[in-house]
Scaffold this active site. Sequence first.
Site, short mmCIF file in Angstrom:
data_model
loop_
_atom_site.label_atom_id
_atom_site.label_comp_id
_atom_site.label_asym_id
_atom_site.label_seq_id
_atom_site.Cartn_x
_atom_site.Cartn_y
_atom_site.Cartn_z
N HIS A 191 49.11 5.33 58.65
CA HIS A 191 49.03 5.12 60.10
C HIS A 191 49.47 3.72 60.50
O HIS A 191 49.55 3.40 61.68
CB HIS A 191 47.61 5.40 60.60
CG HIS A 191 47.27 6.85 60.49
ND1 HIS A 191 47.96 7.81 61.21
CD2 HIS A 191 46.38 7.50 59.73
CE1 HIS A 191 47.47 8.99 60.89
NE2 HIS A 191 46.52 8.84 59.99
N ARG A 192 49.74 2.87 59.49
CA ARG A 192 50.32 1.56 59.84
C ARG A 192 51.73 1.74 60.39
O ARG A 192 52.23 0.87 61.09
CB ARG A 192 50.34 0.67 58.60
CG ARG A 192 48.94 0.29 58.15
CD ARG A 192 48.95 -0.96 57.29
NE ARG A 192 47.59 -1.39 57.04
CZ ARG A 192 46.89 -1.11 55.94
NH1 ARG A 192 47.45 -0.40 54.98
NH2 ARG A 192 45.67 -1.55 55.79
N ALA A 193 52.37 2.86 60.06
CA ALA A 193 53.73 3.11 60.52
C ALA A 193 53.82 3.05 62.04
O ALA A 193 54.69 2.37 62.60
CB ALA A 193 54.22 4.46 60.02
#
Length: 353
Positions: free
Chosen positions: A283-285
């Site tokens: 979810h850092r993307a």
Amino acid sequence: MAEVIDYPILALVGQEEMKTALILAAINPRVRGVLLMGPRGTGKTTAARGLVDLLPPVPRSICPHGCEPRLATISMEYICPDCAAKLEAGEDITYLASMQSVELPLNATMDDVIGGPNPRIALEQSRWQLQQGVLYYAHRNVLYVDEINLLDEEIVNAILDAASRGYYVVRRGRLIGTFPSEFLLIGSMNPEEGMLRPQLMDRLGLRVVVPPLTDPEDRLEIYERNRRFTDDPVAFAAGYAEQTMALAEEIAQSKELLPQVTIPATIAEAAMKLINTLKAQSHRAEIVLLEAARARAAADGRVDVRKEDIVVTAPLSLRQRRSDFMERFVTDSREEDSGIARVVEETLGQEKG
Ligand SMILES: [Zn+2]
């Protein structure tokens, strides 16, 4: 020579994507740094060192303990009694100074990074005094970690933790110290020498592939500029001073504009679709992609993110984020789960009560 003159970042030939990534990371700390991947001699170190010339001055603590008003807002425990008294009296405990480039030596130990016992004091007075490490000096500066893929994982983790928290803690027995650490992290690596472990890689925001230039004219231009720089670094740097100052001013303005930049719902939805289609697992993307897009809008003097911002920042944010292993792992475990559910239903569904 009183001061080492660095090769101006704007004198680098080509490598536009690298320059863009560094500028976006400088405008918006939420993109969480830049990883430069490529062979030796392609300008990675030059760019990392030269970036500081483009960055606006920052407030720096006047106190050896690194006390800052921001830490006081977290807890007064982080502020020494002297600074607490100054803050109470409405006095400044910071001054404005230009940013520096701090480099982590390849053979650095954990003590070199977070600080360790001062060897002179230990020897002469046989007591323990903290000798600050690289993280202390990196605060409000650029931290350049060359060959980040060759460092101990423990050290890379300590640096990434400090970068994401904005502070770090030094513990020695009953002694405990908390120091601020906001820095722009730039890592570089030569993929030929091995990759960075996926969980470390995931925590670095923008990723740039820095290939050698292939156009003979470009390569000749690199040689010519290097020759002029070696002949007379001061005169060479002076030739880029005006351009550098103009860009630094633009970056300062972009940083001020950034808090106002918003992402229209349609653009955010398109970005999420992109991430799903490209199967970026972490979810850092989405954080990196959307924050980089906001930085680009600010760099363009806008307060709304547009499609073009996503087009430019998607490769920077999303490359090397897909893992075939994780994809298989998730699919396999879903299949296993439905198998378990079926057997549970078959076995227990028939039982009474
Ligand atoms: Zn203090």
